[in-house]
Design a protein around this motif. Structure first.
Motif, PDB file in Angstrom:
ATOM      1  N   VAL A 124       5.582  -2.144 -12.154  1.00 25.74           N
ATOM      2  CA  VAL A 124       4.144  -2.386 -12.167  1.00 25.74           C
ATOM      3  C   VAL A 124       3.699  -2.261 -10.716  1.00 25.74           C
ATOM      4  CG1 VAL A 124       2.306  -4.022 -12.666  1.00 25.74           C
ATOM      5  CG2 VAL A 124       4.330  -3.932 -14.141  1.00 25.74           C
ATOM      6  N   PHE A 125       3.005  -1.188 -10.424  1.00 24.58           N
ATOM      7  CA  PHE A 125       2.597  -0.909  -9.052  1.00 24.58           C
ATOM      8  C   PHE A 125       1.440  -1.801  -8.619  1.00 24.58           C
ATOM      9  CE2 PHE A 125       4.484   3.215 -10.233  1.00 24.58           C
ATOM     10  CZ  PHE A 125       5.377   3.355  -9.182  1.00 24.58           C
ATOM     11  N   SER A 126       1.339  -1.994  -7.325  1.00 24.37           N
ATOM     12  CA  SER A 126       0.220  -2.703  -6.724  1.00 24.37           C
ATOM     13  C   SER A 126      -1.066  -1.958  -7.037  1.00 24.37           C
ATOM     14  CB  SER A 126       0.418  -2.755  -5.203  1.00 24.37           C
ATOM     15  OG  SER A 126      -0.790  -3.013  -4.545  1.00 24.37           O
ATOM     16  N   LYS A 127      -2.132  -2.706  -7.310  1.00 21.44           N
ATOM     17  CA  LYS A 127      -3.417  -2.049  -7.569  1.00 21.44           C
ATOM     18  C   LYS A 127      -3.997  -1.446  -6.296  1.00 21.44           C
ATOM     19  CE  LYS A 127      -6.102  -6.274  -7.123  1.00 21.44           C
ATOM     20  NZ  LYS A 127      -6.958  -7.228  -7.813  1.00 21.44           N
ATOM     21  N   ASN A 128      -3.375  -1.734  -5.153  1.00 18.20           N
ATOM     22  CA  ASN A 128      -3.814  -1.201  -3.860  1.00 18.20           C
ATOM     23  C   ASN A 128      -2.890  -0.119  -3.319  1.00 18.20           C
ATOM     24  OD1 ASN A 128      -6.086  -2.972  -3.609  1.00 18.20           O
ATOM     25  ND2 ASN A 128      -4.623  -4.615  -3.214  1.00 18.20           N
ATOM     26  N   LEU A 129      -1.921   0.320  -4.117  1.00 14.58           N
ATOM     27  CA  LEU A 129      -0.960   1.329  -3.671  1.00 14.58           C
ATOM     28  C   LEU A 129      -1.670   2.632  -3.333  1.00 14.58           C
ATOM     29  CD1 LEU A 129       2.095   1.820  -3.307  1.00 14.58           C
ATOM     30  CD2 LEU A 129       2.074   2.804  -5.591  1.00 14.58           C
ATOM     31  N   GLU A 137      -1.884   9.622  -2.057  1.00 16.28           N
ATOM     32  CA  GLU A 137      -0.862  10.571  -1.601  1.00 16.28           C
ATOM     33  C   GLU A 137       0.389  10.406  -2.443  1.00 16.28           C
ATOM     34  OE1 GLU A 137       2.038  11.055   2.258  1.00 16.28           O
ATOM     35  OE2 GLU A 137       0.119  10.065   2.522  1.00 16.28           O
ATOM     36  N   ILE A 138       0.772  11.503  -3.079  1.00  9.66           N
ATOM     37  CA  ILE A 138       1.970  11.471  -3.897  1.00  9.66           C
ATOM     38  C   ILE A 138       2.607  12.859  -3.896  1.00  9.66           C
ATOM     39  CG2 ILE A 138       0.623  11.904  -5.981  1.00  9.66           C
ATOM     40  CD1 ILE A 138       2.696  10.306  -7.539  1.00  9.66           C
ATOM     41  N   PRO A 139       3.906  12.922  -3.629  1.00 14.31           N
ATOM     42  CA  PRO A 139       4.584  14.206  -3.770  1.00 14.31           C
ATOM     43  C   PRO A 139       4.707  14.508  -5.268  1.00 14.31           C
ATOM     44  CG  PRO A 139       6.080  12.518  -2.901  1.00 14.31           C
ATOM     45  CD  PRO A 139       4.767  11.876  -3.138  1.00 14.31           C
ATOM     46  N   SER A 140       5.271  15.605  -5.640  1.00  7.96           N
ATOM     47  CA  SER A 140       5.431  15.924  -7.055  1.00  7.96           C
ATOM     48  C   SER A 140       6.307  14.869  -7.731  1.00  7.96           C
ATOM     49  CB  SER A 140       6.063  17.302  -7.216  1.00  7.96           C
ATOM     50  OG  SER A 140       7.424  17.246  -6.844  1.00  7.96           O
ATOM     51  N   GLU A 148       0.809  -1.216   0.000  1.00  3.81           N
ATOM     52  CA  GLU A 148       0.000   0.000   0.000  1.00  3.81           C
ATOM     53  C   GLU A 148       0.845   1.271   0.000  1.00  3.81           C
ATOM     54  OE1 GLU A 148      -2.836  -0.120   3.177  1.00  3.81           O
ATOM     55  OE2 GLU A 148      -3.983  -1.718   2.213  1.00  3.81           O
ATOM     56  N   ARG A 149       2.136   1.155   0.330  1.00  2.45           N
ATOM     57  CA  ARG A 149       3.003   2.326   0.395  1.00  2.45           C
ATOM     58  C   ARG A 149       4.409   1.974  -0.080  1.00  2.45           C
ATOM     59  NH1 ARG A 149       3.976   7.267   1.992  1.00  2.45           N
ATOM     60  NH2 ARG A 149       5.884   7.822   3.053  1.00  2.45           N
ATOM     61  N   VAL A 150       4.975   2.869  -0.871  1.00  2.00           N
ATOM     62  CA  VAL A 150       6.384   2.796  -1.231  1.00  2.00           C
ATOM     63  C   VAL A 150       7.058   3.883  -0.412  1.00  2.00           C
ATOM     64  CG1 VAL A 150       8.079   3.076  -3.068  1.00  2.00           C
ATOM     65  CG2 VAL A 150       5.900   1.944  -3.557  1.00  2.00           C
ATOM     66  N   GLU A 151       7.975   3.495   0.442  1.00  2.00           N
ATOM     67  CA  GLU A 151       8.637   4.431   1.347  1.00  2.00           C
ATOM     68  C   GLU A 151       9.639   5.324   0.607  1.00  2.00           C
ATOM     69  OE1 GLU A 151       7.854   4.837   4.483  1.00  2.00           O
ATOM     70  OE2 GLU A 151       6.490   3.137   4.595  1.00  2.00           O
ATOM     71  N   ALA A 152       9.993   6.424   1.228  1.00  2.00           N
ATOM     72  CA  ALA A 152      11.002   7.336   0.686  1.00  2.00           C
ATOM     73  C   ALA A 152      12.301   6.568   0.440  1.00  2.00           C
ATOM     74  CB  ALA A 152      11.244   8.486   1.656  1.00  2.00           C
ATOM     75  N   TYR A 153      12.926   6.831  -0.686  1.00  2.00           N
ATOM     76  CA  TYR A 153      14.198   6.212  -1.094  1.00  2.00           C
ATOM     77  C   TYR A 153      14.128   4.693  -1.233  1.00  2.00           C
ATOM     78  CZ  TYR A 153      16.340  10.743  -0.140  1.00  2.00           C
ATOM     79  OH  TYR A 153      16.673  12.072  -0.147  1.00  2.00           O
ATOM     80  N   ALA A 154      12.951   4.110  -1.356  1.00  2.00           N
ATOM     81  CA  ALA A 154      12.789   2.660  -1.407  1.00  2.00           C
ATOM     82  C   ALA A 154      13.582   1.996  -2.531  1.00  2.00           C
ATOM     83  CB  ALA A 154      11.309   2.300  -1.535  1.00  2.00           C
ATOM     84  N   PHE A 155      13.684   2.643  -3.671  1.00  2.00           N
ATOM     85  CA  PHE A 155      14.391   2.063  -4.810  1.00  2.00           C
ATOM     86  C   PHE A 155      15.644   2.859  -5.155  1.00  2.00           C
ATOM     87  CE2 PHE A 155      10.148   0.408  -5.160  1.00  2.00           C
ATOM     88  CZ  PHE A 155      10.328  -0.892  -5.616  1.00  2.00           C
ATOM     89  N   VAL A 178       3.245   3.240 -14.576  1.00  2.00           N
ATOM     90  CA  VAL A 178       1.892   3.799 -14.629  1.00  2.00           C
ATOM     91  C   VAL A 178       1.392   3.881 -13.201  1.00  2.00           C
ATOM     92  CG1 VAL A 178      -0.462   3.451 -15.446  1.00  2.00           C
ATOM     93  CG2 VAL A 178       1.457   2.801 -16.902  1.00  2.00           C
ATOM     94  N   LEU A 179       0.950   5.060 -12.800  1.00  2.00           N
ATOM     95  CA  LEU A 179       0.442   5.245 -11.444  1.00  2.00           C
ATOM     96  C   LEU A 179      -0.976   4.679 -11.346  1.00  2.00           C
ATOM     97  CD1 LEU A 179       1.701   8.875 -10.846  1.00  2.00           C
ATOM     98  CD2 LEU A 179       2.767   6.732 -10.106  1.00  2.00           C
ATOM     99  N   PRO A 180      -1.250   3.871 -10.317  1.00  2.00           N
ATOM    100  CA  PRO A 180      -2.573   3.262 -10.190  1.00  2.00           C
ATOM    101  C   PRO A 180      -3.624   4.262  -9.709  1.00  2.00           C
ATOM    102  CG  PRO A 180      -1.230   2.683  -8.308  1.00  2.00           C
ATOM    103  CD  PRO A 180      -0.345   3.439  -9.254  1.00  2.00           C
TER     104      PRO A 180
END
Length: 64
Positions: free
Chosen positions: A22-27, A52-55, A6-13, A45-47
């Motif tokens: 390919v993002f989770s459909k529940n992100l 919540e998304i920063p710029s 449900e969340r990708v943390e800051a600096y995760a990748f 592609v953003l689901p």
């Protein structure tokens, strides 16, 4: 990405050589600079579930 994510943390990748995501459909949210330094990233592609998304600049570090 697993549908349970449900969340990708800051600096995760950070500096990851990933080319496509390919993002989770529940992100629901993506943290700042989640894909900082991912110079090989070509496609994502953003689901619709995203709340919540920063710029994009601060996710990808596009600002020069």
């Amino acid at each position: 990405m697993l549908d349970s994510v449900e969340r990708v943390e800051a600096y995760a990748f950070y500096n990851n050589p990933v080319e496509t995501i390919v993002f989770s459909k529940n992100l629901k949210s993506i943290g700042e600079y989640a894909f900082y330094g991912c110079e090989a990233l070509l496609d994502f592609v953003l689901p619709e579930s995203l709340e919540e998304i920063p710029s994009l600049d601060s996710i990808l570090n596009l600002a020069k």
